[in-house]
Design a protein around this motif. Sequence first.
Motif, short mmCIF file in Angstrom:
data_model
loop_
_atom_site.label_atom_id
_atom_site.label_comp_id
_atom_site.label_asym_id
_atom_site.label_seq_id
_atom_site.Cartn_x
_atom_site.Cartn_y
_atom_site.Cartn_z
N ARG A 42 1.13 -1.09 -0.05
CA ARG A 42 0.13 -0.01 0.12
C ARG A 42 0.84 1.34 -0.01
N ARG A 43 1.83 1.22 0.85
CA ARG A 43 2.75 2.44 0.52
C ARG A 43 3.47 2.60 -0.56
N ALA A 47 2.98 5.97 -3.10
CA ALA A 47 4.11 6.42 -3.53
C ALA A 47 4.13 6.47 -5.12
N LEU A 48 3.80 5.54 -5.79
CA LEU A 48 3.78 5.66 -7.23
C LEU A 48 2.58 6.40 -7.61
N GLU A 49 1.28 6.54 -6.91
CA GLU A 49 0.35 7.34 -7.27
C GLU A 49 0.80 8.82 -7.16
N LYS A 54 2.55 13.90 -9.99
CA LYS A 54 3.51 14.60 -10.01
C LYS A 54 3.87 14.84 -11.53
N VAL A 55 4.13 13.70 -12.27
CA VAL A 55 4.38 13.67 -13.61
C VAL A 55 3.43 14.09 -14.67
N ALA A 56 2.09 13.86 -14.15
CA ALA A 56 1.00 14.07 -15.05
C ALA A 56 0.88 15.67 -14.93
N LYS A 57 1.04 16.20 -13.78
CA LYS A 57 1.02 17.65 -13.59
C LYS A 57 2.07 18.49 -14.35
N GLY A 58 3.36 17.62 -14.32
CA GLY A 58 4.58 18.35 -15.22
C GLY A 58 4.21 18.14 -16.49
#
Length: 149
Positions: A42-43, A47-49, A54-58
């Motif tokens: 789950r952790r 972290a991957l989500e 972050k990548v999608a926002k970039g």
Amino acid sequence: MPNIASILKAEISRVARKEVRAEIETLKKASVAHRASIADLRRQVSALEKELRKVAKGSARQTSAAAGAAGDDADAGSPKRRFSANRLAAHRAKLGLSAAIYGQLVGVSGQTIYHWEQGKARPRAAQLERLATVRELGAREIAERLEAQ
């Protein structure tokens, strides 16, 4: 002398309980190990989500910057506008105007103003420019514009 059948029955029960207890202990240890691995997974997923967002926002910023660069050729003099739903609602409340009347000033419907304030929709670039124009007006100028309409 006690009955051999009852003694045998008691001994069989005791041995069975002992065996069951041993099996349960191994199951408990396996369960703890599985729960720990589930928590770890789950952790990792979290972290991957977060990294994906972050990548999608970039990438969204890059595409909007590329689109903005293409749009900057059309109107190079206009500054980049930001939009805040809370600030729009506060400005409308400060002026004491209904959403319908505020929408007339901006050139949209009152329902559109409500949607912008609730964050259900965002204004387009041209609408942002009109919002900025309305924000720069004073109460008297707004009253004059409303009378003219």
